[in-house]
Design an enzyme around this catalytic site. Structure first.
Site, PDB file in Angstrom:
ATOM      1  N   GLU A  54      -7.859  -0.089 -15.953  1.00  0.00           N
ATOM      2  CA  GLU A  54      -8.450  -0.055 -17.745  1.00  0.00           C
ATOM      3  C   GLU A  54      -8.663  -1.478 -18.238  1.00  0.00           C
ATOM      4  O   GLU A  54     -10.161  -1.505 -18.248  1.00  0.00           O
ATOM      5  CB  GLU A  54      -7.414   0.539 -18.334  1.00  0.00           C
ATOM      6  N   SER A 170       0.814   6.371  27.991  1.00  0.00           N
ATOM      7  CA  SER A 170       0.565   6.641  27.081  1.00  0.00           C
ATOM      8  C   SER A 170      -0.608   5.977  25.966  1.00  0.00           C
ATOM      9  O   SER A 170      -1.372   6.523  25.684  1.00  0.00           O
ATOM     10  CB  SER A 170       1.190   6.339  25.668  1.00  0.00           C
TER      11      SER A 170
END
Length: 366
Positions: A54, A170
């Site tokens: 704001e 991996s």
């Protein structure tokens, strides 16, 4: 509320998303000020949590804020903290109307921001695009209501659900585009979390790379006895990019001192019944430290523990087009599920293709 109201609120939501991963412990809020059909101010919570959305928008709008409508993704704060309350700033600026998506459950606010606005004669409408705002604020809401950050569990697995071959290889099951998306997800979370096994096996950096950003998430490692490599990337970079180590009471003092000397933050938590770290206690400690959104990247034992303890809120499952076989490492470790009714359930949110790989996003069922 009109279609134009929804359009401006969607803009506010998109602005608020810019703060994800950068504003904790504050919520990532968006604000749009509209007058006579024209945007006169835009704001979002700034890095570090201040200025608030704001204040950012009002500073841009200046005098044009008088008589405008403010679209807020979350109720404005009503308490004096390190900055004045945003509800008061909206009143002082002469905003005529406020439309908000979601109330703020923080006990310091929780309807008081709305009351201040209405007492000042400002028209207030609530609940516009509330479901979308609730998803955007999931981390903040989790910390306020449950005392822990939301957890996104990321898996990158082969077609048969393996994350490594029998030899431990991996890299890489998924391709470059999928890995780039992972880095974007890291950037939108406050922290990246792994277990000790992943740290020992992969020596990960756990940083955001390739996106041109300097901000980095906190790197969290769970290790009961801090049996982690002191020659690895995390140890060497702990003084430059935050490393938080969650450990048990039995972690050796000499090892604690070494990691602290390297720049890491140590968080002691209780052990669970099986002797491993109590994962619920870990997440409560991370919430107390201010984290709202945690991106968990492994490994299989940690994933299984989080799922078994019902601590996973979202899952991001990346699939690569390879078959590894039963001898490979499963994406999720043993959970002791004997019947389907006992298995954790998730609802599919979306799927997308990533240059030959797939990404499916899932959210906790119900």
């Amino acid at each position: 509320m009109s279609g134009d109201d929804a359009r401006w609120m969607r803009l506010a939501l998109s602005l608020g998303a810019r703060g994800l991963g950068r504003v904790w412990p504050n919520p990532a809020v968006g604000c749009v000020l509209v007058k006579d059909g024209r945007v006169v101010g835009r704001g979002w919570t700034q890095p570090g949590g201040r200025p608030h959305a704001e204040a950012h928008a009002l500073a841009q709008a200046r005098d044009a804020a008088r008589g405008a409508t403010a679209y807020l993704t979350l109720e404005p704060c009503s308490h004096h903290g390190q900055t004045p309350p945003c509800a008061g700033a909206l009143i002082d600026a002469g905003v005529a109307r406020v439309v908000m998506a979601l109330g703020d459950p923080d006990p310091r606010v929780n309807g008081q921001g709305i009351a201040l606005l209405r007492d000042a004669g400002i028209a207030v409408a609530t609940g516009l695009l509330e479901d979308e705002a609730r998803v955007a604020q999931a981390g903040f809401l989790s910390r306020v209501k449950r005392g822990r950050p939301m957890v996104t569990l990321k898996l990158a697995a082969s077609l048969d659900g393996r994350i490594a071959t029998a030899s431990g290889e991996s890299q890489w099951i998924t391709g470059p585009e999928a890995r780039r998306v992972v880095h974007g997800m890291r950037a939108r979370h406050d922290a990246v979390m792994v277990g000790a096994g992943t740290t020992r096996a992969d020596d990960p950096a756990l940083t955001v790379r390739g996106l041109g950003m300097t901000h980095q998430p906190v790197r969290v490692v769970l290790s009961r006895r801090l049996d982690l490599p002191m020659e690895g990337q995390l140890f060497r970079s702990a003084g430059d990019v935050p490393v938080w180590l969650c450990h048990g009471p039995d972690a050796p003092e000499a090892v604690r001192a070494a990691w602290t000397g390297a720049g890491a933050r140590l968080i002691e938590v209780a052990a669970g019944p099986g002797g491993q770290l109590d994962l619920a206690a870990v997440l409560r400690a991370l919430g107390e430290a201010g984290l709202t959104r945690v991106f968990c990247e492994g490994g299989g034992a940690l994933a299984a523990g989080l799922l078994a303890a019902d601590l996973v809120d979202e899952m991001a499952v990346f699939g690569g087009g390879r078959i590894i076989g039963a001898e490979g490492t499963p994406a999720i470790g043993a959970m002791g599920v004997a019947a389907l009714v006992e298995a954790p359930g998730f609802d599919l949110v979306t799927t997308r293709s990533l240059a030959g790989d797939t990404l499916s996003l899932w959210r906790r069922a119900g």
